[in-house]
Design a protein around this motif. Structure first.
Motif, PDB file in Angstrom:
ATOM      1  N   MET A  32     -10.073  17.055   2.692  1.00 25.66           N
ATOM      2  CA  MET A  32     -10.182  16.801   1.250  1.00 25.66           C
ATOM      3  C   MET A  32      -8.835  16.433   0.639  1.00 25.66           C
ATOM      4  O   MET A  32      -8.576  16.650  -0.540  1.00 25.66           O
ATOM      5  CB  MET A  32     -10.809  17.981   0.504  1.00 25.66           C
ATOM      6  N   THR A  33      -7.962  15.909   1.479  1.00 26.64           N
ATOM      7  CA  THR A  33      -6.723  15.285   1.030  1.00 26.64           C
ATOM      8  C   THR A  33      -6.567  13.996   1.836  1.00 26.64           C
ATOM      9  O   THR A  33      -7.190  13.832   2.895  1.00 26.64           O
ATOM     10  CB  THR A  33      -5.488  16.180   1.244  1.00 26.64           C
ATOM     11  N   VAL A  34      -5.725  13.090   1.353  1.00 21.86           N
ATOM     12  CA  VAL A  34      -5.513  11.817   2.038  1.00 21.86           C
ATOM     13  C   VAL A  34      -4.030  11.668   2.350  1.00 21.86           C
ATOM     14  O   VAL A  34      -3.195  11.678   1.430  1.00 21.86           O
ATOM     15  CB  VAL A  34      -5.987  10.632   1.167  1.00 21.86           C
ATOM     16  N   ASP A  35      -3.702  11.578   3.637  1.00 22.50           N
ATOM     17  CA  ASP A  35      -2.308  11.351   4.004  1.00 22.50           C
ATOM     18  C   ASP A  35      -2.044   9.854   4.109  1.00 22.50           C
ATOM     19  O   ASP A  35      -2.940   9.031   3.912  1.00 22.50           O
ATOM     20  CB  ASP A  35      -1.942  12.083   5.298  1.00 22.50           C
ATOM     21  N   TRP A  36      -0.812   9.482   4.461  1.00 18.71           N
ATOM     22  CA  TRP A  36      -0.415   8.073   4.478  1.00 18.71           C
ATOM     23  C   TRP A  36      -1.217   7.273   5.512  1.00 18.71           C
ATOM     24  O   TRP A  36      -1.653   6.155   5.245  1.00 18.71           O
ATOM     25  CB  TRP A  36       1.082   7.953   4.747  1.00 18.71           C
ATOM     26  N   ASP A  37      -1.455   7.846   6.682  1.00 20.44           N
ATOM     27  CA  ASP A  37      -2.192   7.108   7.707  1.00 20.44           C
ATOM     28  C   ASP A  37      -3.625   6.816   7.263  1.00 20.44           C
ATOM     29  O   ASP A  37      -4.133   5.707   7.464  1.00 20.44           O
ATOM     30  CB  ASP A  37      -2.213   7.896   9.025  1.00 20.44           C
ATOM     31  N   GLU A  38      -4.273   7.811   6.684  1.00 22.42           N
ATOM     32  CA  GLU A  38      -5.639   7.603   6.215  1.00 22.42           C
ATOM     33  C   GLU A  38      -5.681   6.533   5.124  1.00 22.42           C
ATOM     34  O   GLU A  38      -6.553   5.658   5.117  1.00 22.42           O
ATOM     35  CB  GLU A  38      -6.213   8.921   5.680  1.00 22.42           C
ATOM     36  N   TRP A  39      -4.733   6.618   4.218  1.00 23.10           N
ATOM     37  CA  TRP A  39      -4.662   5.633   3.122  1.00 23.10           C
ATOM     38  C   TRP A  39      -4.393   4.230   3.667  1.00 23.10           C
ATOM     39  O   TRP A  39      -5.032   3.263   3.280  1.00 23.10           O
ATOM     40  CB  TRP A  39      -3.555   6.058   2.159  1.00 23.10           C
ATOM     41  N   LYS A  40      -3.426   4.152   4.583  1.00 23.49           N
ATOM     42  CA  LYS A  40      -2.990   2.853   5.111  1.00 23.49           C
ATOM     43  C   LYS A  40      -4.136   2.132   5.805  1.00 23.49           C
ATOM     44  O   LYS A  40      -4.374   0.945   5.554  1.00 23.49           O
ATOM     45  CB  LYS A  40      -1.830   3.078   6.082  1.00 23.49           C
ATOM     46  N   MET A  59       0.820  -1.204   0.000  1.00 23.46           N
ATOM     47  CA  MET A  59       0.000   0.000   0.000  1.00 23.46           C
ATOM     48  C   MET A  59       0.863   1.268   0.000  1.00 23.46           C
ATOM     49  O   MET A  59       0.460   2.304  -0.529  1.00 23.46           O
ATOM     50  CB  MET A  59      -0.943   0.009   1.210  1.00 23.46           C
ATOM     51  N   ARG A  60       2.075   1.163   0.579  1.00 28.73           N
ATOM     52  CA  ARG A  60       2.990   2.309   0.560  1.00 28.73           C
ATOM     53  C   ARG A  60       3.445   2.588  -0.868  1.00 28.73           C
ATOM     54  O   ARG A  60       3.504   3.747  -1.297  1.00 28.73           O
ATOM     55  CB  ARG A  60       4.208   2.017   1.449  1.00 28.73           C
ATOM     56  N   LEU A  61       3.753   1.534  -1.606  1.00 28.09           N
ATOM     57  CA  LEU A  61       4.144   1.696  -3.010  1.00 28.09           C
ATOM     58  C   LEU A  61       2.995   2.282  -3.817  1.00 28.09           C
ATOM     59  O   LEU A  61       3.203   3.144  -4.676  1.00 28.09           O
ATOM     60  CB  LEU A  61       4.576   0.347  -3.594  1.00 28.09           C
TER      61      LEU A  61
END
Length: 474
Positions: free
Chosen positions: A140-148, A91-93
């Motif tokens: 209205m943006t997605v950081d790494w924690d939200e994505w992860k 998911m990081r990639l």
């Protein structure tokens, strides 16, 4: 769930890796309802459903299979932790590939660019809907924690599969042989789901073709026996066929139509994948133009290989009761009486019809679907089955109308020997139709062809969904 993980579990831990290990441990304890140190498939399904992590009906099964390295009855703590750590790296990639400006957040423009690279054009409003489904803090943006944490239990392994998660598609076969094939994700290819989808599509196609075979036969009869069929109406045409050969005669030629599904589909999918590789220079993402060209070439390749079956189908449809005992008998008689060349009569107009059909079908489908998504969708890029059915029916109809004159010429050339007028070239046949029947002569038999589109699409989709469920597909 994301707010719970970030707001309740994580604040007391300093190191990011320790945060994840701690939160993953809490997740394992919550899933292990009976406290036996193993999370079985039922516990995983119930837990993910309660947390709102269930992406589709098979996501839990896919996660369980991916993490269960020793293939026993459950995930132990080590397997669970190893799966989440490995999945986090993937998911990081995927996050980094979306974050093109490397600012640590994913924005609307980056969502649009990612989907466009795969040939999917969406509006800014649609991209905002995708972001909102992941965004937990309202920025209205997605950081790494939200994505992860959003994709923590999504079995997708790369950005391509994530995009396909945002855009679900269905293989639909309505008896036409020149539509563009669907694409398979890497997960489909490795899990074996690709062949299950092909089988499901084949079954759906066979059911749809069989249910609409009487309309297909009436179309061919009207195309060939044009002068007689000027006074022929739908009911009269069916009555004439039943009078000549009984109820079973309505399905004459359908055996070939069903039999050619497997080789045609296999050739089309294989050729499509190969053409995509040749057109994606230096490993670049394939766009909608490349997909269209690849699909058209794949349709042409498949048609070239199975075209003799098209000739057999036409001759069986037009044959009188008792003239042929079956497919093999028909093939033998044609070979003996007319030679090998008869199996490729009408090939040129058939080949020329691929481009307008595939092009208009794809363009209208994307136009209608994107219009609905832009003006009526609320929080998804998946329009739903009903809308897709409507878009598919209208796009198929437009494609068939555009290519119908060439389809008629192909059928006439395949059946020229039956008319006892000798064989003529495609140009002479066009002139003959225009002089004797006018412009309307090129659309003889269009009515039953149009009538069958909507029921064929509905039956095909229903059969496909039913078959998918039996085969354990999402």
């Amino acid at each position: 769930m994301l707010r719970w993980l970030r707001g309740f579990v994580l604040p007391g831990v300093a190191c990011q890796e320790d945060e994840d290990d701690f939160s993953f441990g809490i997740l394992f304890q919550d899933l292990d309802r009976d406290g036996n140190g193993l999370v079985d498939i039922v516990e995983l399904q119930e837990g993910l459903k309660n947390w709102g992590f269930s992406f589709d009906q098979n996501s839990e099964k896919n996660v369980f299979q991916a993490g269960n390295s020793n293939a026993d009855s459950g995930l132990d703590f080590e397997e669970f932790m190893q799966y989440l750590k490995d999945h986090k790296k993937k998911m990081r990639l995927a996050f980094n590939s979306l974050d093109t400006n490397n600012d640590g957040i994913i924005e609307t423009s980056e969502i649009i660019t990612a989907l466009k690279s795969l040939g999917i054009n969406i509006s800014e409003a649609q991209a905002n809907n995708i972001l909102q489904s992941i965004d937990s803090d309202g920025t209205m943006t997605v950081d790494w924690d939200e994505w992860k944490y959003y994709f923590l239990f999504n079995p997708a392994t790369n950005i391509d599969e994530i995009v396909h998660f945002w855009k679900r598609s269905t293989i639909v076969d309505i008896g036409e042989s020149i539509s563009i094939p669907d694409e398979f994700t890497e997960h489909d290819k490795h899990s074996g789901d690709w062949w299950r989808r092909l089988v499901a599509a084949g079954v759906a196609g066979a059911v749809a073709r069989t249910c609409t075979a009487p309309l297909d036969r009436l179309k061919v009869m009207m195309q060939v026996h044009s002068l007689k069929s000027r006074r022929l109406r739908l009911i009269g045409g069916f009555e004439q066929m039943v009078k000549e050969g009984g109820i079973r005669s309505l399905w004459r030629g359908n055996g070939v139509n069903v039999f050619k599904i497997a080789p045609e589909t296999a050739l089309k999918i294989g050729a499509y994948e190969q053409y995509k590789k040749w057109l994606s220079f230096d490993g670049a993402k394939i766009g909608i133009i490349e997909r269209f060209v690849s699909g058209s070439l794949a349709g042409a390749t498949a048609q070239t290989c199975i075209y003799p079956m098209e000739v057999l189908k036409t001759r069986l449809i037009l044959g009188k009761t008792g003239q042929y005992s079956g497919i093999i008998d028909c093939g033998k008689k044609l070979l003996k009486q007319e030679g090998v060349r008869t199996f490729f009569k009408g090939y040129i107009p058939n080949f020329l019809g691929i481009l307008p059909y595939a092009g208009i079908d794809l363009a209208v489908y994307e136009l209608l679907k994107n219009y609905w998504l832009e003006h009526y969708a609320t929080n998804s890029v998946d329009p739903g089955m009903i809308i897709l059915l409507g878009c598919s029916a209208l796009s198929h109809t437009c494609g068939q109308i555009a290519s119908f004159p060439l389809n008629l010429i192909r059928t006439r050339m395949q059946a020229q020997v039956l008319e006892e007028k000798g064989t003529t070239s495609m140009i002479h046949l066009i002139q003959e139709i225009y002089n004797n029947e006018g412009k309307r002569g090129f659309f003889r038999g269009l009515t039953p062809n149009i009538i069958k589109v909507l029921p064929a699409v509905i039956i095909s989709c229903a059969a496909y969904e039913k078959t998918r469920q039996h085969m354990g597909l999402t």
